[in-house]
Write an enzyme that holds these catalytic residues in place. Structure first.
Site, PDB file in Angstrom:
ATOM      1  N   HIS A 198      31.522  -8.420  -0.461  1.00 15.79           N
ATOM      2  CA  HIS A 198      31.259  -6.877   0.400  1.00 15.79           C
ATOM      3  C   HIS A 198      32.712  -6.222   0.514  1.00 15.79           C
ATOM      4  O   HIS A 198      33.508  -7.153  -0.202  1.00 15.79           O
ATOM      5  CB  HIS A 198      30.768  -7.726   2.193  1.00 15.79           C
ATOM      6  CG  HIS A 198      29.683  -8.110   1.704  1.00 15.79           C
ATOM      7  ND1 HIS A 198      29.144  -8.630   3.680  1.00 15.79           N
ATOM      8  CD2 HIS A 198      28.361  -8.062   1.380  1.00 15.79           C
ATOM      9  CE1 HIS A 198      27.866  -9.253   2.887  1.00 15.79           C
ATOM     10  NE2 HIS A 198      27.594  -8.746   1.820  1.00 15.79           N
ATOM     11  N   GLU A 244      34.553  -5.380   2.819  1.00 10.88           N
ATOM     12  CA  GLU A 244      35.986  -5.591   3.607  1.00 10.88           C
ATOM     13  C   GLU A 244      36.560  -6.775   2.011  1.00 10.88           C
ATOM     14  O   GLU A 244      38.323  -6.972   2.412  1.00 10.88           O
ATOM     15  CB  GLU A 244      35.769  -6.775   4.770  1.00 10.88           C
ATOM     16  CG  GLU A 244      34.682  -5.461   5.594  1.00 10.88           C
ATOM     17  CD  GLU A 244      33.625  -6.317   5.183  1.00 10.88           C
ATOM     18  OE1 GLU A 244      32.417  -6.603   6.861  1.00 10.88           O
ATOM     19  OE2 GLU A 244      32.869  -5.930   4.266  1.00 10.88           O
ATOM     20  N   CYS A 289      29.351  -9.130   8.030  1.00 10.22           N
ATOM     21  CA  CYS A 289      28.703  -9.746   8.741  1.00 10.22           C
ATOM     22  C   CYS A 289      29.521 -10.894   9.333  1.00 10.22           C
ATOM     23  O   CYS A 289      30.416 -11.363   9.277  1.00 10.22           O
ATOM     24  CB  CYS A 289      27.835  -9.670   7.408  1.00 10.22           C
ATOM     25  SG  CYS A 289      29.659 -10.617   6.043  1.00 10.22           S
ATOM     26  N   ARG A 336      14.313   9.002  -8.363  1.00  9.22           N
ATOM     27  CA  ARG A 336      13.725   8.047  -8.293  1.00  9.22           C
ATOM     28  C   ARG A 336      14.558   6.926  -9.020  1.00  9.22           C
ATOM     29  O   ARG A 336      14.610   5.487  -8.541  1.00  9.22           O
ATOM     30  CB  ARG A 336      12.806   8.817  -9.298  1.00  9.22           C
ATOM     31  CG  ARG A 336      11.683   8.981  -9.114  1.00  9.22           C
ATOM     32  CD  ARG A 336      10.594   9.187 -10.206  1.00  9.22           C
ATOM     33  NE  ARG A 336       9.595  10.133  -9.954  1.00  9.22           N
ATOM     34  CZ  ARG A 336       8.488  10.309 -10.425  1.00  9.22           C
ATOM     35  NH1 ARG A 336       8.833   9.587 -11.988  1.00  9.22           N
ATOM     36  NH2 ARG A 336       7.562  10.613 -10.072  1.00  9.22           N
ATOM     37  N   THR A 354      -4.459  10.062  -6.980  1.00  6.25           N
ATOM     38  CA  THR A 354      -3.528  10.525  -7.714  1.00  6.25           C
ATOM     39  C   THR A 354      -3.122   9.720  -8.707  1.00  6.25           C
ATOM     40  O   THR A 354      -3.153  10.459  -9.838  1.00  6.25           O
ATOM     41  CB  THR A 354      -1.983  10.683  -6.914  1.00  6.25           C
ATOM     42  OG1 THR A 354      -2.451  11.674  -5.777  1.00  6.25           O
ATOM     43  CG2 THR A 354      -0.651  11.246  -8.231  1.00  6.25           C
ATOM     44  N   ASP A 389      -3.455  12.383 -12.059  1.00  3.64           N
ATOM     45  CA  ASP A 389      -2.327  11.886 -12.712  1.00  3.64           C
ATOM     46  C   ASP A 389      -2.139  11.310 -13.724  1.00  3.64           C
ATOM     47  O   ASP A 389      -1.061  10.865 -14.996  1.00  3.64           O
ATOM     48  CB  ASP A 389      -1.116  12.398 -12.075  1.00  3.64           C
ATOM     49  CG  ASP A 389      -1.778  13.720 -11.646  1.00  3.64           C
ATOM     50  OD1 ASP A 389      -2.357  14.409 -11.486  1.00  3.64           O
ATOM     51  OD2 ASP A 389      -1.228  14.290 -10.221  1.00  3.64           O
ATOM     52  N   LEU A 435       5.183   6.650 -13.167  1.00  6.30           N
ATOM     53  CA  LEU A 435       6.303   6.516 -12.397  1.00  6.30           C
ATOM     54  C   LEU A 435       7.400   5.882 -12.099  1.00  6.30           C
ATOM     55  O   LEU A 435       8.403   4.887 -11.409  1.00  6.30           O
ATOM     56  CB  LEU A 435       5.951   5.720 -10.544  1.00  6.30           C
ATOM     57  CG  LEU A 435       4.435   6.399 -10.476  1.00  6.30           C
ATOM     58  CD1 LEU A 435       3.491   6.077  -9.240  1.00  6.30           C
ATOM     59  CD2 LEU A 435       4.799   8.068  -9.364  1.00  6.30           C
ATOM     60  N   ARG A 458      13.620   9.044 -15.057  1.00 16.12           N
ATOM     61  CA  ARG A 458      13.905   9.400 -16.740  1.00 16.12           C
ATOM     62  C   ARG A 458      14.670  10.483 -17.171  1.00 16.12           C
ATOM     63  O   ARG A 458      14.750  11.132 -15.999  1.00 16.12           O
ATOM     64  CB  ARG A 458      12.514  10.040 -17.443  1.00 16.12           C
ATOM     65  CG  ARG A 458      11.437   8.876 -17.592  1.00 16.12           C
ATOM     66  CD  ARG A 458       9.913   9.690 -17.847  1.00 16.12           C
ATOM     67  NE  ARG A 458       9.522  11.422 -17.567  1.00 16.12           N
ATOM     68  CZ  ARG A 458       8.418  10.871 -16.452  1.00 16.12           C
ATOM     69  NH1 ARG A 458       8.383   9.703 -15.530  1.00 16.12           N
ATOM     70  NH2 ARG A 458       7.822  11.556 -15.780  1.00 16.12           N
ATOM     71  N   PRO A 467      -2.011  14.429  -1.048  1.00 12.19           N
ATOM     72  CA  PRO A 467      -2.773  15.510   0.016  1.00 12.19           C
ATOM     73  C   PRO A 467      -2.962  14.325   0.934  1.00 12.19           C
ATOM     74  O   PRO A 467      -2.930  14.039   2.195  1.00 12.19           O
ATOM     75  CB  PRO A 467      -2.769  16.705   0.298  1.00 12.19           C
ATOM     76  CG  PRO A 467      -3.033  16.847  -0.997  1.00 12.19           C
ATOM     77  CD  PRO A 467      -3.226  15.584  -2.500  1.00 12.19           C
TER      78      PRO A 467
END
Length: 369
Positions: free
Chosen positions: A55, A57, A80, A189, A201, A205, A209, A212, A305
């Site tokens: 971490h 710290e 923590c 992304r 979708t 399409d 996903l 790139r 949508p």
């Protein structure tokens, strides 16, 4: 003002260090730390670099060495107090003999939630909490969302024509954004935990996903919200499992009706989740909570949508991102009306940024507090 003169300057440095972990630390938060001696000299710096690594710290105190004794530790999140992927930080802070610790905000993780601060104070360390707290929460808004709401931070993303249409015609795949906006989209992304689409979708399409043109440090989860289990075995997503898991969120009824198809999807490498679906809101709530249980902090929903509308109506939208393009498709083209225009106008921290011929408008619907 919370704190003392100089606290804001040093905490700003710590926040800048924390931001170096963008896209790398999830499911952990981004955290930065700075050690400053009594003369105001920075003697140690550190940032949390990746989940499972030391971490912030610990890095900063190691960098400071013996100079940490009697110094002030600035940390963007409460140290923590529990053992997770690494050991607890609060005892290490005490062992370093720092005199004072300045913290932006408490850790919302129920396993910490003030216990680290209590440990420091119980061992005689002067603790100040609240310096640049808003900035720290902004940096880790997705982590705070999962800890407080029990689900990822959910962003609705849409590309629109000037007349608020999402395609030239219903069922027609339409490229809308230009090169500059596309670079922005793929950089985003590269940082988020999961990207989601509806089955409509996927069928129109057939996207893959992936990020790139932008390097991604961790696998990205791709999620298909598919109550009717319409995902075809030929979906291109299923050929990109090296980029990260594909989860199909479906229902018990659909899986019972199409058990053979569900098993075939699993044989192709997809994870098919069975969720309760008494209505759309119940289904979506169960789906995003399932993602939270997989330590997913952020979910970017790219379409379409119908899914956007359902998430909005279920009260599951935290952030909106609209790419407005110079196209005009006319009244017969499918419209994007998932979110009332008044809600877009009233987004918090709303901003507009030109990206070539396009403009991205983004802002928060509400905070995770």
């Amino acid at each position: 003002m919370v704190g003392r003169p100089g606290d804001i300057l040093h905490m700003t440095r710590a926040l800048a260090l924390a931001a170096r972990g963008r896209g790398r630390t999830s499911p952990n938060p981004m955290v930065g730390a700075v050690v400053v001696d009594d003369e105001g000299v920075v003697v140690g710096r550190g940032a949390h670099e990746f989940a499972g690594g030391p971490h912030a710290e610990i890095h900063a105190l190691a960098d400071a060495g013996s100079r940490a004794r009697g110094a002030t530790l600035y940390c963007t999140l409460e140290p923590c107090s529990h053992t997770g992927r690494t050991g607890p930080c609060a005892p290490r802070v005490v062992e370093s003999r720092v005199r004072r610790v300045v913290i932006c905000t408490e850790d919302p993780n129920p396993r910490v939630a003030g216990r680290g601060i209590e440990h420091l104070r119980a061992n005689g360390i002067d603790v100040t909490v609240g310096v640049l707290a808003d900035e720290a929460e902004e940096l880790n808004h997705s982590f705070f969302s999962r800890m407080r709401l029990g689900r990822p931070l959910i962003t609705l993303k849409a590309a629109l024509s000037l007349d608020a249409r999402v395609a030239k015609a219903r069922g027609v795949r339409t490229a809308m954004t230009g090169p500059a906006a596309n670079r922005h989209i793929h950089r985003e992304r590269a940082e988020i935990d999961a990207i989601g689409i509806g089955s409509g979708t996927l069928l129109v399409d057939d996207p893959i996903l992936t990020a790139r043109g932008a390097y991604r440090y961790r696998p990205m989860t791709r999620v298909v919200f598919d109550r009717r289990l319409r995902t075809p075995l030929t979906a291109r997503l299923l050929s990109t499992l090296s980029a990260g898991p594909v989860i199909i969120m479906s229902t018990a009824d659909a899986m019972e009706r199409a058990e053979e198809h569900a098993r075939a999807l699993e044989a192709r490498g997809a994870v098919v989740e069975s969720l309760p679906a008494s209505n759309s809101s119940t289904f979506l709530e169960g789906a995003v909570r399932r993602l939270s249980s997989c330590e997913c902090n952020s979910l970017l929903v790219e379409g379409g949508p119908a899914l956007h509308t359902a998430l909005w109506n279920a009260g599951l939208v935290d952030r909106i991102e609209l790419f407005v393009t110079p196209h005009v498709f006319g009244p017969e083209a499918p419209a994007w009306d998932a979110v009332p225009l008044g809600a877009v106008a009233n987004l918090k921290n709303r901003s507009a940024q030109p990206l070539g011929d396009d403009v991205v408008i983004q802002g928060y619907v509400h905070r995770a507090d």
